[in-house]
Design an enzyme around this catalytic site. Structure first.
Site, PDB file in Angstrom:
ATOM      1  CE  LYS A   1      -4.094  -1.911   0.128  1.00  0.00           C
ATOM      2  NZ  LYS A   1      -3.965  -3.127  -0.696  1.00  0.00           N
TER       3      LYS A   1
HETATM    4  C1  LIG Z   1      -9.778  -2.007  -1.536  1.00  0.00           C
HETATM    5  C2  LIG Z   1      -9.211  -2.875  -0.451  1.00  0.00           C
HETATM    6  N1  LIG Z   1      -9.991  -3.179   0.607  1.00  0.00           N
HETATM    7  C3  LIG Z   1      -9.522  -3.933   1.614  1.00  0.00           C
HETATM    8  C4  LIG Z   1      -8.241  -4.430   1.617  1.00  0.00           C
HETATM    9  C5  LIG Z   1      -7.812  -5.330   2.729  1.00  0.00           C
HETATM   10  O1  LIG Z   1      -6.687  -4.884   3.410  1.00  0.00           O
HETATM   11  P1  LIG Z   1      -5.691  -5.913   4.147  1.00  0.00           P
HETATM   12  O2  LIG Z   1      -4.977  -6.682   3.093  1.00  0.00           O
HETATM   13  O3  LIG Z   1      -4.790  -5.027   4.936  1.00  0.00           O
HETATM   14  O4  LIG Z   1      -6.518  -6.785   5.023  1.00  0.00           O
HETATM   15  C6  LIG Z   1      -7.386  -4.104   0.556  1.00  0.00           C
HETATM   16  C7  LIG Z   1      -5.975  -4.546   0.508  1.00  0.00           C
HETATM   17  O5  LIG Z   1      -5.562  -5.599   0.257  1.00  0.00           O
HETATM   18  C8  LIG Z   1      -7.897  -3.329  -0.519  1.00  0.00           C
HETATM   19  O6  LIG Z   1      -7.137  -3.021  -1.570  1.00  0.00           O
END
Ligand SMILES: Cc1ncc(COP(=O)(O)O)c(C=O)c1O
Length: 391
Positions: A199
């Protein structure tokens, strides 16, 4: 005889974390050492300090660290009392967690199609759903700020007011993005951020954050992230373990100081890609892609885009991607299968053809290398290689 040197294109990775780490190495080690010295590994002063810094950066009154972006969406919804019997409208063109977090808090996801220019949830499509019989149980709308560009918050704010709904932001890809100058994280009732290592603001492992404008949501999220416990071993409700590690918070606080510069570098790279594609005559005239041209990312003038991803579209996407892979140019597809067509969600009874704009996007989008340390010559190589594909 003339000395003819044949220049072999250099590989261009999709991401290269080592460039950022080389610059921050000592600062990061120092911040981790401070946690080790304090021996306070979960929540604690580093987490509180990062929460304050993140809240300030987002212009939101409250920020609550948690274990991942997925948990942050669940926490934001659950802390706003979204649960069984409620429906939440969101987009089929996102990462799986957007929908799975709705299911996790016991609510029902209702999907609406996207805007073909920005790939974000379409407010007119949501309005149509709200006016239909299934719209009755909707308690919240969960737009995603996809690729680092905020969803149309003017339109969603109007829907919130007309229908008395909650607006929750999936801002996993959009730390530092703005809408009419207001940062993501301060737009909705609550917002969820991911600090997954790819990210634009990234931890060295999993981490996430909820921001909110509501003191009640802040209080509830803090209880829910620690097993529904306000007083040690007295559980008021069933929460979960979703605490943020101090080491991740310490690393994130270091990186947060660099984020405005990094986001600006991303915007500069996006502008350079645009220029190079125009110069190479590779761009299609409209938002509809053609066999010969590609469609460049489209930015709404009200959006402060942070280009978490730079995404082009072309109907020859799979062929182009193979061509780039063969020449060691990184690319990625976010996302190849829209959520309504995921096997595990088939019980929601959606079918092929339900969301044609999302389905077309899933067939045509391609993300190109994008990160702050990306070099100009690497961008030139990416565009030259794409130009040679279309020759
Ligand atoms: C749009 C979106 N929502 C939710 C997530 C979930 O985040 P995480 O991987 O930190 O659980 C991500 C990232 O992978 C994402 O890109």
């Amino acid at each position: 005889m003339a000395d003819v040197t044949i220049r072999k294109p250099q590989p261009v990775p999709m991401l290269d974390f080592s460039r950022q780490f080389a610059v921050l190495r000592q600062e990061i080690f120092d911040s981790i050492e401070a946690v080790c010295t304090s021996q306070h590994f979960i929540l604690g002063p580093q987490v509180t300090s990062f929460e304050h810094a993140a809240a300030t950066a987002c212009a939101a009154p409250h920020a609550i660290g948690c274990a991942s972006g997925t948990d942050a969406i669940w926490l934001a919804l659950a802390a706003a009392n979204v649960g069984p019997g409620d429906a939440v409208i969101t987009t089929p063109f996102s990462f799986f967690a957007t929908v799975s977090a709705i299911l996790r808090c016991g609510a029902t996801p209702l999907l609406a199609d996207i805007d073909p220019a920005t790939f974000n949830l379409s407010a007119p499509a949501v309005a149509k759903l709200l006016d239909s019989p299934v719209g009755r149980n909707v308690k919240a709308i969960l737009p995603v700020h996809l690729y680092g560009q905020c969803a149309d918050w003017d339109a969603f704010t109007a829907l919130k007011q007309n229908h008395k709904l909650l607006l929750i932001e999936d801002a996993a890809q959009a730390f530092g993005a703005t809408w009419n100058g207001v940062p993501a994280g301060a737009l909705g009732d609550a917002a969820a951020f991911s600090f997954y290592p790819t990210k634009n603001l990234s931890a060295m492992g999993d981490a996430g954050l909820v921001t909110t404008t509501s003191a009640a949501i802040d209080d509830h999220a803090r209880v829910l992230r620690a097993h529904g416990m306000r007083r040690r071993y007295y559980h008021e409700e069933i929460g979960w373990n979703s605490r943020l590690d101090s080491i991740q918070a310490a690393v994130l606080e270091v990186k947060l100081r660099y984020l405005p510069k990094w986001n600006q570098q991303r915007r500069d790279h996006a502008a350079r890609y645009d220029q190079l594609f125009h110069k190479a005559n590779l761009t299609a005239d409209s938002t509809a892609s053609t066999d010969k041209g590609i469609v460049l990312p489209i930015t709404d003038p009200r959006a402060g885009h942070v280009f978490h991803q730079y995404v082009i579209r072309t109907p020859r996407r799979d062929e182009l991607r193979q061509y780039l892979t063969d020449r060691k140019i990184g690319s990625e597809i976010y996302y190849p299968v829209p959520l309504h067509l995921q096997t595990s969600l088939s019980y929601l009874s959606y079918k092929q053809g339900d969301f044609p704009i999302s389905e077309a996007a899933a067939d045509e989008v391609l993300a190109l290398p994008m990160y702050p340390e990306l070099r100009e010559d690497e961008q030139q190589t990416v565009v030259d290689t794409i130009a040679s594909f279309y020759q």
